[in-house]
Design an enzyme around this catalytic site. Structure first.
Site, PDB file in Angstrom:
ATOM      1  N   ASN A   1       0.909 -13.015   6.465  1.00  0.00           N
ATOM      2  CA  ASN A   1       1.269 -11.658   6.030  1.00  0.00           C
ATOM      3  C   ASN A   1       0.241 -10.639   6.538  1.00  0.00           C
ATOM      4  OD1 ASN A   1       3.335 -12.794   4.570  1.00  0.00           O
ATOM      5  ND2 ASN A   1       2.471 -12.388   2.550  1.00  0.00           N
TER       6      ASN A   1
ATOM      7  N   SER B   1       9.022  -6.054   4.799  1.00  0.00           N
ATOM      8  CA  SER B   1       8.875  -4.678   4.309  1.00  0.00           C
ATOM      9  C   SER B   1       7.773  -3.902   5.031  1.00  0.00           C
ATOM     10  CB  SER B   1       8.558  -4.702   2.805  1.00  0.00           C
ATOM     11  OG  SER B   1       7.252  -5.196   2.566  1.00  0.00           O
TER      12      SER B   1
ATOM     13  N   GLY C   1      -2.256 -15.392   4.908  1.00  0.00           N
ATOM     14  CA  GLY C   1      -2.838 -15.236   6.243  1.00  0.00           C
ATOM     15  C   GLY C   1      -1.822 -14.623   7.196  1.00  0.00           C
TER      16      GLY C   1
ATOM     17  N   ASP D   1      -1.392  -7.627   0.718  1.00  0.00           N
ATOM     18  CA  ASP D   1      -1.550  -8.158   2.078  1.00  0.00           C
ATOM     19  C   ASP D   1      -1.383  -7.041   3.112  1.00  0.00           C
ATOM     20  OD1 ASP D   1      -1.992 -10.690   1.099  1.00  0.00           O
ATOM     21  OD2 ASP D   1       0.097 -11.315   1.304  1.00  0.00           O
TER      22      ASP D   1
ATOM     23  N   LEU E   1      -5.761  -1.141  -6.919  1.00  0.00           N
ATOM     24  CA  LEU E   1      -5.303  -0.937  -8.293  1.00  0.00           C
ATOM     25  C   LEU E   1      -3.825  -0.553  -8.339  1.00  0.00           C
ATOM     26  CD1 LEU E   1      -8.447   1.168  -9.314  1.00  0.00           C
ATOM     27  CD2 LEU E   1      -8.001  -1.216  -9.967  1.00  0.00           C
TER      28      LEU E   1
ATOM     29  N   ASP F   1       9.743  -2.653  -4.624  1.00  0.00           N
ATOM     30  CA  ASP F   1       9.279  -4.044  -4.652  1.00  0.00           C
ATOM     31  C   ASP F   1       7.842  -4.061  -4.118  1.00  0.00           C
ATOM     32  OD1 ASP F   1       8.833  -6.751  -4.425  1.00  0.00           O
ATOM     33  OD2 ASP F   1      10.332  -7.100  -2.872  1.00  0.00           O
TER      34      ASP F   1
HETATM   35  P1  ATP Z   1       0.021  -8.257  -4.520  1.00  0.00           P
HETATM   36  O1  ATP Z   1      -0.765  -9.502  -4.855  1.00  0.00           O
HETATM   37  O2  ATP Z   1       1.233  -8.040  -5.361  1.00  0.00           O
HETATM   38  O3  ATP Z   1       0.304  -8.090  -3.071  1.00  0.00           O
HETATM   39  P2  ATP Z   1      -2.424  -6.758  -5.107  1.00  0.00           P
HETATM   40  O4  ATP Z   1      -2.734  -6.785  -6.560  1.00  0.00           O
HETATM   41  O5  ATP Z   1      -3.264  -7.555  -4.178  1.00  0.00           O
HETATM   42  O6  ATP Z   1      -0.887  -7.033  -4.904  1.00  0.00           O
HETATM   43  P3  ATP Z   1      -2.104  -3.926  -5.294  1.00  0.00           P
HETATM   44  O7  ATP Z   1      -3.348  -3.372  -5.888  1.00  0.00           O
HETATM   45  O8  ATP Z   1      -0.912  -4.057  -6.175  1.00  0.00           O
HETATM   46  O9  ATP Z   1      -2.470  -5.266  -4.545  1.00  0.00           O
HETATM   47  O10 ATP Z   1      -1.655  -2.997  -4.089  1.00  0.00           O
HETATM   48  C1  ATP Z   1      -2.442  -2.782  -2.915  1.00  0.00           C
HETATM   49  C2  ATP Z   1      -2.357  -1.331  -2.492  1.00  0.00           C
HETATM   50  O11 ATP Z   1      -0.985  -1.009  -2.214  1.00  0.00           O
HETATM   51  C3  ATP Z   1      -2.794  -0.325  -3.563  1.00  0.00           C
HETATM   52  O12 ATP Z   1      -4.201  -0.100  -3.525  1.00  0.00           O
HETATM   53  C4  ATP Z   1      -2.001   0.913  -3.136  1.00  0.00           C
HETATM   54  O13 ATP Z   1      -2.671   1.620  -2.115  1.00  0.00           O
HETATM   55  C5  ATP Z   1      -0.702   0.310  -2.588  1.00  0.00           C
HETATM   56  N1  ATP Z   1       0.334   0.292  -3.649  1.00  0.00           N
HETATM   57  C6  ATP Z   1       0.638  -0.725  -4.492  1.00  0.00           C
HETATM   58  N2  ATP Z   1       1.627  -0.369  -5.358  1.00  0.00           N
HETATM   59  C7  ATP Z   1       1.943   0.911  -5.042  1.00  0.00           C
HETATM   60  C8  ATP Z   1       2.885   1.863  -5.560  1.00  0.00           C
HETATM   61  N3  ATP Z   1       3.698   1.564  -6.586  1.00  0.00           N
HETATM   62  N4  ATP Z   1       2.937   3.093  -4.973  1.00  0.00           N
HETATM   63  C9  ATP Z   1       2.143   3.408  -3.925  1.00  0.00           C
HETATM   64  N5  ATP Z   1       1.231   2.553  -3.392  1.00  0.00           N
HETATM   65  C10 ATP Z   1       1.129   1.336  -3.939  1.00  0.00           C
END
Ligand code: ATP
Length: 306
Positions: free
Chosen positions: A44, A294, A42, A255, A224, A249
């Protein structure tokens, strides 16, 4: 309708320690870094929405303890209105994260004050929720509080059910959008349709988005990671590519995405525009270490091509 975003969610202090390997039961090990940083999905997402220029109010709770100040360290001074964060008896939510040299994490999560953000606590902010352009919830506070927030939301509900908790189907389908990653998406699809094959849907993001829409979800954003996101609304499914960056990282990327997306929706942007912006915001986030620390500023996002 105002342009405000009301976040109903968790506030935590994250205690992060590094270890060569995880300790065996009964064993004491010497660790490396030990840092306490602000966290909770929340908080974040509220910070990300505020950094993205949103007019944010947060509803949540912290305890009467020194961790409360650590948990709110960056949110204070972000411009977000924290008057909806109650101070309650008991501890502030804490996540103890043990990071081994292998990169594998062990996490112990103590919900503490977050467990008090239930239906009654949320209902005491009925007016605020009724006036918000966007109400944004995650899965780290009680389900009955999330359901009440949905019932009282005067504007759009954005729901990021992470972690996936049991929620009434009408709360999930009301989300516009529902934001999930591929694992969460498959679990939510099974919640809406007990016959859904979780393992198969996890391997098929497009199919999973289709299943969520077929089960009645208003709109769906499936993130994704470095492959970007899928956005489903109306009859269309659109791929939003990730911005190419040198990722160091990815903590907090999801979030960052949800908070920035909500800020743009509250300003009146379309879902596709909001996702494009969120992808740029999240891309900058993964170029730096940490979660809240970040997150970029709106100026930095404006300066990013892609
Ligand atoms: P987490 O729980 O680790 O915060 P998540 O699985 O909810 O992650 P992700 O799908 O990993 O979310 O990431 C969210 C968005 O962040 C992605 O749709 C993308 O736009 C951006 N993103 C994540 N990783 C990268 C990357 N390596 N390079 C560029 N954009 C990224």
């Amino acid at each position: 309708m105002s342009q405000s975003i009301v976040v109903v969610g968790s506030v935590n202090a994250d205690l992060r320690v590094t270890v060569e390997r995880h300790p065996r039961p009964g064993e004491t090990l010497l660790g490396g870094d030990g840092t306490v940083t602000p966290g909770g999905k929340g908080a974040n997402q509220a910070l990300a929405a505020a950094r993205a220029g949103g007019n944010v109010t947060m509803i949540g709770a912290v305890g009467h303890d020194p961790n409360a100040a650590a948990a709110l360290d960056l949110l204070r001074g972000s411009g977000a209105d924290l008057s909806g964060i109650a101070e309650v008896d008991g501890p502030t939510g804490v996540a103890v994260v043990m990071v081994a040299a292998s990169g594998e994490n062990e996490i112990v999560y103590i919900p503490g004050a977050n467990a008090t953000v239930g239906a009654d606590a949320v209902a005491s902010h009925a007016e605020l929720l009724g006036q918000a352009a966007v109400v944004l919830c995650q899965g780290e506070t009680p389900a009955d509080g999330i359901a009440r927030a949905q019932a009282l939301a005067g504007g759009r509900l954005v729901l990021n059910p992470a972690p996936v908790i049991e929620l009434p189907p009408e709360v999930i389908t009301a989300a516009d959008p529902l934001i999930v990653n591929e694992h969460e998406g498959a679990l939510v699809a099974r919640m809406l349709d007990p016959d859904a094959d979780v393992a198969a849907l996890e391997e098929d993001p497009g199919g999973c988005v289709g299943a969520l829409r077929a089960a009645g979800c208003r709109s769906v954003v499936m993130t994704l990671g470095s492959a970007g996101a899928l956005v489903a609304e109306g009859d269309d499914v659109t791929a939003i590519p990730a911005v190419r960056v040198d990722a160091v990282d990815t903590t907090g990327a999801g979030d960052a995405f949800a908070g920035a997306l909500s800020a743009r929706l509250a300003e009146g942007g379309t879902l596709l525009e909001a996702c494009g912006y969120a992808a740029r915001f999240a891309a900058l986030t993964v170029t730096r270490t940490g979660a809240q620390a970040s997150f970029p500023s709106a100026e930095e996002v404006a300066g990013l091509r892609g």
